[in-house]
Design a protein around this motif. Structure first.
Motif, PDB file in Angstrom:
ATOM      1  N   ILE A 100      -7.380  -9.152 -15.643  1.00 35.28           N
ATOM      2  CA  ILE A 100      -6.852  -8.057 -14.821  1.00 35.28           C
ATOM      3  C   ILE A 100      -7.320  -6.709 -15.370  1.00 35.28           C
ATOM      4  O   ILE A 100      -7.540  -5.764 -14.611  1.00 35.28           O
ATOM      5  N   ALA A 101      -7.514  -6.627 -16.690  1.00 38.68           N
ATOM      6  CA  ALA A 101      -7.978  -5.374 -17.289  1.00 38.68           C
ATOM      7  C   ALA A 101      -9.382  -5.006 -16.802  1.00 38.68           C
ATOM      8  O   ALA A 101      -9.776  -3.837 -16.875  1.00 38.68           O
ATOM      9  N   LEU A 102     -10.134  -5.983 -16.280  1.00 39.41           N
ATOM     10  CA  LEU A 102     -11.490  -5.718 -15.791  1.00 39.41           C
ATOM     11  C   LEU A 102     -11.530  -5.260 -14.333  1.00 39.41           C
ATOM     12  O   LEU A 102     -12.595  -4.926 -13.828  1.00 39.41           O
ATOM     13  N   VAL A 103     -10.376  -5.245 -13.649  1.00 35.16           N
ATOM     14  CA  VAL A 103     -10.348  -4.801 -12.247  1.00 35.16           C
ATOM     15  C   VAL A 103     -10.664  -3.303 -12.218  1.00 35.16           C
ATOM     16  O   VAL A 103     -10.049  -2.528 -12.944  1.00 35.16           O
ATOM     17  N   PRO A 104     -11.620  -2.883 -11.377  1.00 35.76           N
ATOM     18  CA  PRO A 104     -11.979  -1.454 -11.335  1.00 35.76           C
ATOM     19  C   PRO A 104     -10.834  -0.588 -10.793  1.00 35.76           C
ATOM     20  O   PRO A 104     -10.019  -1.041  -9.978  1.00 35.76           O
ATOM     21  N   GLU A 105     -10.807   0.652 -11.247  1.00 36.58           N
ATOM     22  CA  GLU A 105      -9.712   1.559 -10.883  1.00 36.58           C
ATOM     23  C   GLU A 105      -9.607   1.805  -9.378  1.00 36.58           C
ATOM     24  O   GLU A 105      -8.488   1.843  -8.850  1.00 36.58           O
ATOM     25  N   PRO A 106     -10.724   1.961  -8.631  1.00 39.14           N
ATOM     26  CA  PRO A 106     -10.569   2.157  -7.178  1.00 39.14           C
ATOM     27  C   PRO A 106      -9.849   1.003  -6.491  1.00 39.14           C
ATOM     28  O   PRO A 106      -9.100   1.206  -5.527  1.00 39.14           O
ATOM     29  N   LEU A 107     -10.009  -0.223  -6.998  1.00 39.64           N
ATOM     30  CA  LEU A 107      -9.312  -1.360  -6.416  1.00 39.64           C
ATOM     31  C   LEU A 107      -7.808  -1.271  -6.689  1.00 39.64           C
ATOM     32  O   LEU A 107      -6.992  -1.627  -5.837  1.00 39.64           O
ATOM     33  N   TRP A 108      -7.428  -0.757  -7.865  1.00 39.68           N
ATOM     34  CA  TRP A 108      -6.005  -0.545  -8.161  1.00 39.68           C
ATOM     35  C   TRP A 108      -5.423   0.507  -7.210  1.00 39.68           C
ATOM     36  O   TRP A 108      -4.289   0.386  -6.749  1.00 39.68           O
ATOM     37  N   TRP A 109      -6.207   1.563  -6.953  1.00 38.08           N
ATOM     38  CA  TRP A 109      -5.748   2.602  -6.034  1.00 38.08           C
ATOM     39  C   TRP A 109      -5.534   2.014  -4.638  1.00 38.08           C
ATOM     40  O   TRP A 109      -4.549   2.314  -3.976  1.00 38.08           O
ATOM     41  N   LEU A 110      -6.462   1.185  -4.195  1.00 32.65           N
ATOM     42  CA  LEU A 110      -6.345   0.565  -2.878  1.00 32.65           C
ATOM     43  C   LEU A 110      -5.108  -0.334  -2.813  1.00 32.65           C
ATOM     44  O   LEU A 110      -4.346  -0.292  -1.842  1.00 32.65           O
ATOM     45  N   LEU A 111      -4.869  -1.113  -3.851  1.00 35.99           N
ATOM     46  CA  LEU A 111      -3.684  -1.956  -3.895  1.00 35.99           C
ATOM     47  C   LEU A 111      -2.412  -1.107  -3.863  1.00 35.99           C
ATOM     48  O   LEU A 111      -1.445  -1.433  -3.165  1.00 35.99           O
ATOM     49  N   GLY A 112      -2.417   0.003  -4.609  1.00 41.45           N
ATOM     50  CA  GLY A 112      -1.264   0.902  -4.613  1.00 41.45           C
ATOM     51  C   GLY A 112      -0.985   1.485  -3.245  1.00 41.45           C
ATOM     52  O   GLY A 112       0.173   1.590  -2.816  1.00 41.45           O
ATOM     53  N   VAL A 113      -2.043   1.850  -2.517  1.00 39.87           N
ATOM     54  CA  VAL A 113      -1.863   2.404  -1.172  1.00 39.87           C
ATOM     55  C   VAL A 113      -1.280   1.348  -0.239  1.00 39.87           C
ATOM     56  O   VAL A 113      -0.357   1.614   0.535  1.00 39.87           O
ATOM     57  N   ILE A 114      -1.817   0.138  -0.298  1.00 38.43           N
ATOM     58  CA  ILE A 114      -1.330  -0.937   0.579  1.00 38.43           C
ATOM     59  C   ILE A 114       0.138  -1.239   0.292  1.00 38.43           C
ATOM     60  O   ILE A 114       0.957  -1.322   1.215  1.00 38.43           O
ATOM     61  N   VAL A 115       0.486  -1.386  -0.965  1.00 36.82           N
ATOM     62  CA  VAL A 115       1.871  -1.691  -1.322  1.00 36.82           C
ATOM     63  C   VAL A 115       2.784  -0.522  -0.962  1.00 36.82           C
ATOM     64  O   VAL A 115       3.895  -0.718  -0.455  1.00 36.82           O
ATOM     65  N   SER A 116       2.314   0.710  -1.168  1.00 31.26           N
ATOM     66  CA  SER A 116       3.132   1.880  -0.832  1.00 31.26           C
ATOM     67  C   SER A 116       3.417   1.945   0.656  1.00 31.26           C
ATOM     68  O   SER A 116       4.541   2.232   1.072  1.00 31.26           O
ATOM     69  N   PHE A 117       2.402   1.694   1.487  1.00 32.74           N
ATOM     70  CA  PHE A 117       2.634   1.722   2.925  1.00 32.74           C
ATOM     71  C   PHE A 117       3.550   0.579   3.353  1.00 32.74           C
ATOM     72  O   PHE A 117       4.401   0.752   4.214  1.00 32.74           O
ATOM     73  N   TYR A 118       3.377  -0.569   2.739  1.00 34.94           N
ATOM     74  CA  TYR A 118       4.177  -1.726   3.135  1.00 34.94           C
ATOM     75  C   TYR A 118       5.648  -1.532   2.790  1.00 34.94           C
ATOM     76  O   TYR A 118       6.534  -1.810   3.580  1.00 34.94           O
ATOM     77  N   PHE A 119       5.903  -1.027   1.567  1.00 36.00           N
ATOM     78  CA  PHE A 119       7.278  -0.882   1.110  1.00 36.00           C
ATOM     79  C   PHE A 119       7.835   0.520   1.322  1.00 36.00           C
ATOM     80  O   PHE A 119       9.028   0.743   1.186  1.00 36.00           O
ATOM     81  N   GLY A 120       6.988   1.490   1.637  1.00 34.57           N
ATOM     82  CA  GLY A 120       7.415   2.885   1.754  1.00 34.57           C
ATOM     83  C   GLY A 120       8.435   3.114   2.847  1.00 34.57           C
ATOM     84  O   GLY A 120       9.396   3.861   2.672  1.00 34.57           O
ATOM     85  N   ALA A 121       8.231   2.485   4.002  1.00 39.32           N
ATOM     86  CA  ALA A 121       9.158   2.702   5.109  1.00 39.32           C
ATOM     87  C   ALA A 121      10.555   2.200   4.753  1.00 39.32           C
ATOM     88  O   ALA A 121      11.558   2.860   5.043  1.00 39.32           O
ATOM     89  N   ARG A 122      10.626   1.070   4.106  1.00 41.25           N
ATOM     90  CA  ARG A 122      11.935   0.534   3.715  1.00 41.25           C
ATOM     91  C   ARG A 122      12.595   1.442   2.680  1.00 41.25           C
ATOM     92  O   ARG A 122      13.794   1.713   2.750  1.00 41.25           O
ATOM     93  N   HIS A 123      11.796   1.935   1.727  1.00 37.00           N
ATOM     94  CA  HIS A 123      12.339   2.833   0.706  1.00 37.00           C
ATOM     95  C   HIS A 123      12.880   4.109   1.350  1.00 37.00           C
ATOM     96  O   HIS A 123      13.947   4.589   0.984  1.00 37.00           O
ATOM     97  N   GLN A 124      12.144   4.657   2.316  1.00 39.31           N
ATOM     98  CA  GLN A 124      12.592   5.868   2.985  1.00 39.31           C
ATOM     99  C   GLN A 124      13.896   5.623   3.735  1.00 39.31           C
ATOM    100  O   GLN A 124      14.819   6.441   3.685  1.00 39.31           O
ATOM    101  N   LEU A 125      14.008   4.513   4.408  1.00 35.84           N
ATOM    102  CA  LEU A 125      15.237   4.182   5.132  1.00 35.84           C
ATOM    103  C   LEU A 125      16.421   4.071   4.175  1.00 35.84           C
ATOM    104  O   LEU A 125      17.499   4.603   4.432  1.00 35.84           O
ATOM    105  N   LYS A 126      16.211   3.393   3.044  1.00 30.12           N
ATOM    106  CA  LYS A 126      17.288   3.240   2.063  1.00 30.12           C
ATOM    107  C   LYS A 126      17.662   4.596   1.461  1.00 30.12           C
ATOM    108  O   LYS A 126      18.841   4.873   1.218  1.00 30.12           O
ATOM    109  N   ALA A 127      16.665   5.465   1.196  1.00 30.42           N
ATOM    110  CA  ALA A 127      16.941   6.780   0.615  1.00 30.42           C
ATOM    111  C   ALA A 127      17.751   7.637   1.581  1.00 30.42           C
ATOM    112  O   ALA A 127      18.695   8.322   1.176  1.00 30.42           O
ATOM    113  N   GLN A 128      17.419   7.599   2.866  1.00 27.23           N
ATOM    114  CA  GLN A 128      18.174   8.370   3.844  1.00 27.23           C
ATOM    115  C   GLN A 128      19.595   7.846   3.975  1.00 27.23           C
ATOM    116  O   GLN A 128      20.540   8.623   4.093  1.00 27.23           O
ATOM    117  N   SER A 129      19.760   6.537   3.938  1.00 27.70           N
ATOM    118  CA  SER A 129      21.094   5.950   4.005  1.00 27.70           C
ATOM    119  C   SER A 129      21.911   6.377   2.783  1.00 27.70           C
ATOM    120  O   SER A 129      23.089   6.709   2.905  1.00 27.70           O
TER     121      SER A 129
END
Length: 192
Positions: A100-129
C-alpha cells in the motif's frame, strides 16, 4: 376626526395593510414560507415516487441494487478485517502495508474524493440534524435555569427557606426555641 380617519384609511384601508406589507420586506411571512416549503416537499416526493413507480424485477436491476448497498459494509468489514489480520499474522499484514505504501499519491487523492462524495451527503445530513437538536436543547435552557432556581429555593439550607413571614408570634417562637429533653439528656451524657 377626519385626519385620524384619513391616516387609518391610508394604513389599513382599501383592502391593504401597509404595516404588514412593510414588515414582510424585512421578515418572511411564516404562512407563505410554510406553503412554499410544502410545495417544494410535495414536488420532491412526487419526483421520488416517479423514480420508483416502475417495478424493476430484472436480474440486472436486482444486481445493481445489491452493488449499491455494498460500499459501506465492505469498508467497515474490510477495516475490521485489517485489524484482525494484523493480530493473527503480523508479517503478512506488514507485507501488505508495504504494498500500500507504493500506491501513488494521485490515486490516494482520487480514492479520498470518491469516499468523500459517497459519505459526504450522509455526514452533512447528520450534522444538520445535530445542529437542530442543539438549537432545540438551547431553547430549553431558560426554562431549565428557572426550574433549578425554584428547586434551590425549596432547599432547607437556602436563605429564607424557614421565613415565618409577617406573623410576629411565630417570629418570636422561632428565635426562642423550646426545651428539648432529648438534647438535654445527650448534652448531660457527653459532659460526664
Amino acid at each position: 376626526m377626519g385626519l385620524i380617519q384619513g391616516f387609518l384609511t391610508l394604513m389599513f384601508g382599501s383592502g391593504r395593510n401597509v404595516i404588514r406589507e412593510t414588515a414582510e420586506v424585512f421578515t418572511e411571512n411564516a404562512e407563505a414560507g410554510a406553503k412554499r416549503a410544502q410545495a417544494v416537499q410535495g414536488q420532491a416526493m412526487q419526483q421520488f415516487g416517479a423514480e420508483f413507480a416502475l417495478a424493476r424485477h430484472g436480474v440486472f436491476d436486482r444486481f445493481m441494487d445489491g452493488v449499491n448497498r455494498l460500499p459501506r459494509p465492505a469498508l467497515a468489514l474490510g477495516t475490521l478485517g485489517l485489524f484482525v489480520s494484523a493480530m493473527v499474522d503480523p508479517l503478512w499484514f506488514a507485507a501488505r502495508m508495504q504494498g500500500i505504501a507504493l500506491v501513488p499519491e494521485p490515486l490516494w487523492w482520487l480514492l479520498g474524493v470518491i469516499v468523500s462524495f459517497y459519505f459526504g451527503a450522509r455526514h452533512q445530513l447528520k450534522a444538520q440534524s445535530f445542529q437542530r437538536e442543539v438549537a432545540t436543547t438551547m431553547a430549553r435552557v431558560p426554562q431549565v435555569v428557572e426550574n433549578i432556581r425554584t428547586l434551590d429555593a425549596l432547599r432547607a439550607d437556602s436563605p429564607g427557606a424557614a421565613n415565618p413571614g409577617p406573623d410576629a408570634q411565630l417570629s418570636v417562637a422561632v428565635l426562642h426555641p423550646e426545651d428539648n429533653p432529648a438534647l438535654e439528656d445527650w448534652k448531660s451524657s457527653r459532659s460526664t
